[in-house]
Write a protein that holds these residues in place. Sequence first.
Motif, short mmCIF file in Angstrom:
data_model
loop_
_atom_site.label_atom_id
_atom_site.label_comp_id
_atom_site.label_asym_id
_atom_site.label_seq_id
_atom_site.Cartn_x
_atom_site.Cartn_y
_atom_site.Cartn_z
N ARG A 57 -12.74 5.66 -3.04
CA ARG A 57 -11.56 5.82 -2.21
C ARG A 57 -10.42 4.99 -2.76
O ARG A 57 -10.57 3.80 -3.02
N LYS A 58 -9.29 5.60 -2.94
CA LYS A 58 -8.16 4.92 -3.57
C LYS A 58 -7.38 4.09 -2.56
O LYS A 58 -7.22 4.47 -1.41
N THR A 59 -6.90 2.93 -3.05
CA THR A 59 -6.01 2.09 -2.26
C THR A 59 -4.63 2.71 -2.31
O THR A 59 -4.30 3.43 -3.24
N SER A 60 -3.82 2.42 -1.33
CA SER A 60 -2.45 2.90 -1.33
C SER A 60 -1.79 2.57 -2.66
O SER A 60 -1.91 1.45 -3.16
N PRO A 61 -1.09 3.53 -3.29
CA PRO A 61 -0.49 3.30 -4.61
C PRO A 61 0.37 2.05 -4.67
O PRO A 61 0.46 1.40 -5.68
N ARG A 62 1.01 1.70 -3.55
CA ARG A 62 1.89 0.54 -3.55
C ARG A 62 1.13 -0.73 -3.86
O ARG A 62 1.63 -1.65 -4.49
N PHE A 63 -0.14 -0.78 -3.40
CA PHE A 63 -0.88 -2.02 -3.54
C PHE A 63 -1.97 -1.98 -4.62
O PHE A 63 -2.62 -2.98 -4.87
N ALA A 64 -2.20 -0.84 -5.22
CA ALA A 64 -3.24 -0.75 -6.24
C ALA A 64 -2.90 -1.69 -7.40
O ALA A 64 -1.86 -1.56 -8.02
N PHE A 65 -3.81 -2.62 -7.66
CA PHE A 65 -3.66 -3.57 -8.77
C PHE A 65 -2.37 -4.40 -8.62
O PHE A 65 -1.81 -4.85 -9.61
N LYS A 66 -1.92 -4.62 -7.43
CA LYS A 66 -0.71 -5.39 -7.19
C LYS A 66 -1.05 -6.78 -6.67
O LYS A 66 -2.16 -7.02 -6.18
N PRO A 67 -0.12 -7.73 -6.76
CA PRO A 67 -0.42 -9.11 -6.36
C PRO A 67 -0.75 -9.28 -4.89
O PRO A 67 -1.45 -10.23 -4.53
N GLU A 68 -0.29 -8.37 -4.05
CA GLU A 68 -0.57 -8.51 -2.63
C GLU A 68 -2.08 -8.57 -2.34
O GLU A 68 -2.53 -9.35 -1.50
#
Length: 239
Positions: free
Chosen positions: A25-36
Amino acid sequence: MVAGSLSNRLHFFMRAAHNFAGNPRKTSPRFAFKPEMQLAKLARSCYARGWLLGTSGNFSAVVSRDPFCLAITSTGLDKGSLTADQFVRVDASGSVVHGTGKPSAETALHLVVTRFRQASTVLHTHSVWSTLLSERHVRDRGLWIEGYEMLKGLQGVSSHQHREWLPILENDQDIPKLARKVENVLNESPRAHGFLLRKHGLYTWGENLSEAKRHLEILEFLMEVLGRTTFAEPSTVAR
Protein backbone atom coordinates in the motif's frame (compact mmCIF):
# COMPACT_ATOMS: atom_id res chain seq x y z
CA MET A 1 -16.91 -29.01 -9.19
CA VAL A 2 -16.20 -28.41 -5.55
CA ALA A 3 -12.55 -29.32 -6.05
CA GLY A 4 -12.34 -27.05 -9.09
CA SER A 5 -14.02 -24.18 -7.29
CA LEU A 6 -11.67 -24.62 -4.33
CA SER A 7 -8.68 -24.66 -6.66
CA ASN A 8 -9.80 -21.44 -8.36
CA ARG A 9 -10.31 -19.72 -5.04
CA LEU A 10 -6.90 -20.84 -3.84
CA HIS A 11 -5.33 -19.53 -7.06
CA PHE A 12 -7.12 -16.20 -6.59
CA PHE A 13 -5.84 -15.74 -3.03
CA MET A 14 -2.30 -16.69 -4.03
CA ARG A 15 -2.32 -14.08 -6.78
CA ALA A 16 -3.72 -11.48 -4.39
CA ALA A 17 -1.00 -12.21 -1.87
CA HIS A 18 1.65 -11.96 -4.58
CA ASN A 19 0.30 -8.62 -5.80
CA PHE A 20 0.18 -7.23 -2.27
CA ALA A 21 3.77 -8.27 -1.58
CA GLY A 22 4.98 -6.77 -4.82
CA ASN A 23 2.83 -3.65 -4.53
CA PRO A 24 2.50 -2.66 -0.89
CA ARG A 25 0.00 0.00 0.00
CA LYS A 26 1.44 3.32 -1.07
CA THR A 27 1.91 6.29 1.22
CA SER A 28 0.49 9.60 0.09
CA PRO A 29 2.81 10.95 -2.66
CA ARG A 30 3.43 14.09 -0.63
CA PHE A 31 5.07 12.12 2.15
CA ALA A 32 6.65 9.19 0.33
CA PHE A 33 10.35 9.22 1.17
CA LYS A 34 9.98 12.73 2.61
CA PRO A 35 11.46 14.10 5.86
CA GLU A 36 8.08 14.27 7.57
CA MET A 37 7.96 10.48 7.93
CA GLN A 38 11.46 10.28 9.39
CA LEU A 39 10.93 13.21 11.74
CA ALA A 40 7.63 11.79 12.99
CA LYS A 41 9.30 8.44 13.73
CA LEU A 42 12.14 10.17 15.58
CA ALA A 43 9.70 12.31 17.57
CA ARG A 44 7.80 9.24 18.74
CA SER A 45 11.10 7.68 19.82
CA CYS A 46 12.11 10.84 21.72
CA TYR A 47 8.70 10.91 23.41
CA ALA A 48 9.30 7.35 24.63
CA ARG A 49 12.64 8.48 26.11
CA GLY A 50 11.01 11.33 28.01
CA TRP A 51 12.43 14.14 25.88
CA LEU A 52 9.17 15.34 24.29
CA LEU A 53 6.42 14.96 26.87
CA GLY A 54 3.10 16.75 26.74
CA THR A 55 3.05 18.91 23.63
CA SER A 56 6.67 20.04 24.04
CA GLY A 57 9.38 20.22 21.40
CA ASN A 58 9.46 20.71 17.65
CA PHE A 59 11.39 19.13 14.78
CA SER A 60 12.12 20.47 11.31
CA ALA A 61 13.96 19.57 8.11
CA VAL A 62 14.83 21.53 4.98
CA VAL A 63 12.93 20.18 1.99
CA SER A 64 14.60 22.47 -0.55
CA ARG A 65 16.95 25.47 -0.56
CA ASP A 66 15.82 27.16 -3.75
CA PRO A 67 13.06 27.97 -3.30
CA PHE A 68 13.50 27.57 0.44
CA CYS A 69 11.02 25.19 2.06
CA LEU A 70 11.05 23.82 5.59
CA ALA A 71 8.94 20.96 6.98
CA ILE A 72 8.13 21.56 10.65
CA THR A 73 5.83 20.14 13.29
CA SER A 74 2.48 21.82 13.79
CA THR A 75 1.97 23.44 17.18
CA GLY A 76 0.31 21.82 20.21
CA LEU A 77 0.70 18.16 19.26
CA ASP A 78 1.36 15.01 21.27
CA LYS A 79 4.70 13.80 19.92
CA GLY A 80 4.02 10.28 21.16
CA SER A 81 1.53 9.78 18.33
CA LEU A 82 2.94 12.23 15.79
CA THR A 83 2.36 11.38 12.13
CA ALA A 84 3.75 12.75 8.87
CA ASP A 85 0.54 14.58 7.98
CA GLN A 86 0.81 16.66 11.18
CA PHE A 87 3.67 18.68 9.70
CA VAL A 88 3.35 21.84 7.66
CA ARG A 89 5.77 23.35 5.19
CA VAL A 90 6.84 26.97 5.41
CA ASP A 91 8.88 29.34 3.28
CA ALA A 92 11.87 31.46 4.36
CA SER A 93 9.55 33.94 6.10
CA GLY A 94 7.74 31.24 8.07
CA SER A 95 4.54 31.45 6.04
CA VAL A 96 2.74 28.15 5.43
CA VAL A 97 2.98 26.95 1.83
CA HIS A 98 1.59 23.46 2.38
CA GLY A 99 -0.48 21.81 5.11
CA THR A 100 -3.46 22.74 7.23
CA GLY A 101 -1.96 23.05 10.70
CA LYS A 102 -0.36 26.01 12.43
CA PRO A 103 3.46 25.87 12.46
CA SER A 104 5.34 25.70 15.75
CA ALA A 105 5.53 29.01 17.57
CA GLU A 106 9.32 28.68 17.44
CA THR A 107 9.54 28.35 13.66
CA ALA A 108 11.65 31.51 13.50
CA LEU A 109 14.34 29.85 15.64
CA HIS A 110 14.50 26.90 13.26
CA LEU A 111 14.84 29.26 10.32
CA VAL A 112 17.73 31.06 12.01
CA VAL A 113 19.59 27.81 12.67
CA THR A 114 19.11 26.49 9.13
CA ARG A 115 20.43 29.78 7.78
CA PHE A 116 23.39 30.42 10.12
CA ARG A 117 24.51 26.79 10.43
CA GLN A 118 23.43 25.60 6.99
CA ALA A 119 21.70 22.79 8.86
CA SER A 120 19.20 20.59 7.09
CA THR A 121 17.62 19.26 10.31
CA VAL A 122 16.86 21.06 13.58
CA LEU A 123 15.69 19.23 16.71
CA HIS A 124 14.30 20.83 19.87
CA THR A 125 13.62 18.74 22.98
CA HIS A 126 12.40 19.41 26.54
CA SER A 127 14.18 16.88 28.72
CA VAL A 128 14.34 17.08 32.51
CA TRP A 129 18.14 17.41 32.53
CA SER A 130 18.33 20.19 29.95
CA THR A 131 15.70 22.12 31.90
CA LEU A 132 17.55 21.74 35.22
CA LEU A 133 20.99 22.54 33.82
CA SER A 134 19.75 25.55 31.88
CA GLU A 135 18.58 27.07 35.17
CA ARG A 136 21.65 26.03 37.15
CA HIS A 137 24.18 27.59 34.71
CA VAL A 138 22.21 30.54 33.34
CA ARG A 139 24.37 33.11 35.17
CA ASP A 140 27.41 31.79 33.28
CA ARG A 141 25.48 32.04 30.00
CA GLY A 142 26.37 28.44 29.28
CA LEU A 143 28.28 25.40 30.46
CA TRP A 144 31.44 23.59 29.43
CA ILE A 145 31.41 19.85 28.78
CA GLU A 146 34.78 18.14 28.59
CA GLY A 147 36.62 14.88 29.14
CA TYR A 148 33.85 12.54 27.99
CA GLU A 149 34.34 9.92 25.30
CA MET A 150 30.84 10.60 23.98
CA LEU A 151 32.00 14.03 22.77
CA LYS A 152 33.78 12.29 19.88
CA GLY A 153 30.40 11.64 18.29
CA LEU A 154 29.90 15.36 17.63
CA GLN A 155 30.75 16.54 14.14
CA GLY A 156 34.37 17.65 13.90
CA VAL A 157 35.37 16.33 17.34
CA SER A 158 38.11 13.68 17.47
CA SER A 159 39.19 13.58 21.12
CA HIS A 160 37.57 13.16 24.53
CA GLN A 161 39.69 16.13 25.62
CA HIS A 162 37.53 18.43 23.51
CA ARG A 163 35.78 21.25 25.42
CA GLU A 164 32.23 21.74 24.21
CA TRP A 165 30.55 25.06 25.02
CA LEU A 166 26.77 24.84 25.34
CA PRO A 167 25.35 28.39 25.41
CA ILE A 168 22.28 29.24 27.49
CA LEU A 169 19.80 31.96 26.49
CA GLU A 170 17.01 33.52 28.49
CA ASN A 171 13.70 32.26 27.19
CA ASP A 172 11.34 34.84 25.72
CA GLN A 173 7.77 34.72 24.44
CA ASP A 174 8.69 37.48 21.99
CA ILE A 175 9.86 35.07 19.28
CA PRO A 176 11.38 37.66 16.88
CA LYS A 177 13.41 39.01 19.81
CA LEU A 178 14.44 35.48 20.80
CA ALA A 179 15.42 34.72 17.21
CA ARG A 180 17.78 37.70 17.25
CA LYS A 181 19.33 36.38 20.47
CA VAL A 182 19.86 33.02 18.78
CA GLU A 183 21.55 34.74 15.82
CA ASN A 184 23.95 36.46 18.22
CA VAL A 185 24.77 33.23 20.05
CA LEU A 186 25.42 31.34 16.82
CA ASN A 187 27.76 34.11 15.69
CA GLU A 188 29.55 34.21 19.06
CA SER A 189 29.88 30.41 19.30
CA PRO A 190 30.50 29.15 15.76
CA ARG A 191 31.70 25.72 16.94
CA ALA A 192 28.77 24.98 19.25
CA HIS A 193 26.61 21.98 18.37
CA GLY A 194 23.59 23.22 20.27
CA PHE A 195 22.22 25.72 22.79
CA LEU A 196 19.82 25.74 25.72
CA LEU A 197 16.87 27.98 26.46
CA ARG A 198 16.49 28.66 30.19
CA LYS A 199 13.90 26.40 31.87
CA HIS A 200 12.94 25.28 28.40
CA GLY A 201 15.15 22.82 26.55
CA LEU A 202 17.81 21.96 24.00
CA TYR A 203 18.25 22.95 20.36
CA THR A 204 20.66 21.00 18.18
CA TRP A 205 21.06 20.37 14.45
CA GLY A 206 22.95 18.56 11.73
CA GLU A 207 23.78 18.47 8.03
CA ASN A 208 21.26 15.64 7.76
CA LEU A 209 18.79 13.82 9.96
CA SER A 210 21.29 11.15 10.98
CA GLU A 211 23.82 13.72 12.19
CA ALA A 212 21.19 15.77 14.03
CA LYS A 213 19.87 12.64 15.76
CA ARG A 214 23.40 11.71 16.79
CA HIS A 215 24.03 15.17 18.21
CA LEU A 216 20.75 15.04 20.09
CA GLU A 217 21.48 11.66 21.66
CA ILE A 218 25.02 12.67 22.63
CA LEU A 219 24.07 16.01 24.16
CA GLU A 220 21.11 14.55 26.05
CA PHE A 221 23.37 11.76 27.36
CA LEU A 222 26.02 14.24 28.51
CA MET A 223 23.48 16.52 30.14
CA GLU A 224 22.06 13.58 32.06
CA VAL A 225 25.56 12.65 33.25
CA LEU A 226 26.23 16.25 34.33
CA GLY A 227 22.81 16.57 35.89
CA ARG A 228 23.05 13.38 37.89
CA THR A 229 26.50 14.42 39.08
CA THR A 230 25.49 18.00 39.88
CA PHE A 231 22.26 17.26 41.71
CA ALA A 232 23.22 13.99 43.40
CA GLU A 233 23.44 13.83 47.19
CA PRO A 234 27.08 14.22 48.40
CA SER A 235 26.97 10.79 50.06
CA THR A 236 25.88 9.22 46.76
CA VAL A 237 28.70 10.87 44.81
CA ALA A 238 31.26 9.76 47.40
CA ARG A 239 30.32 6.13 46.85
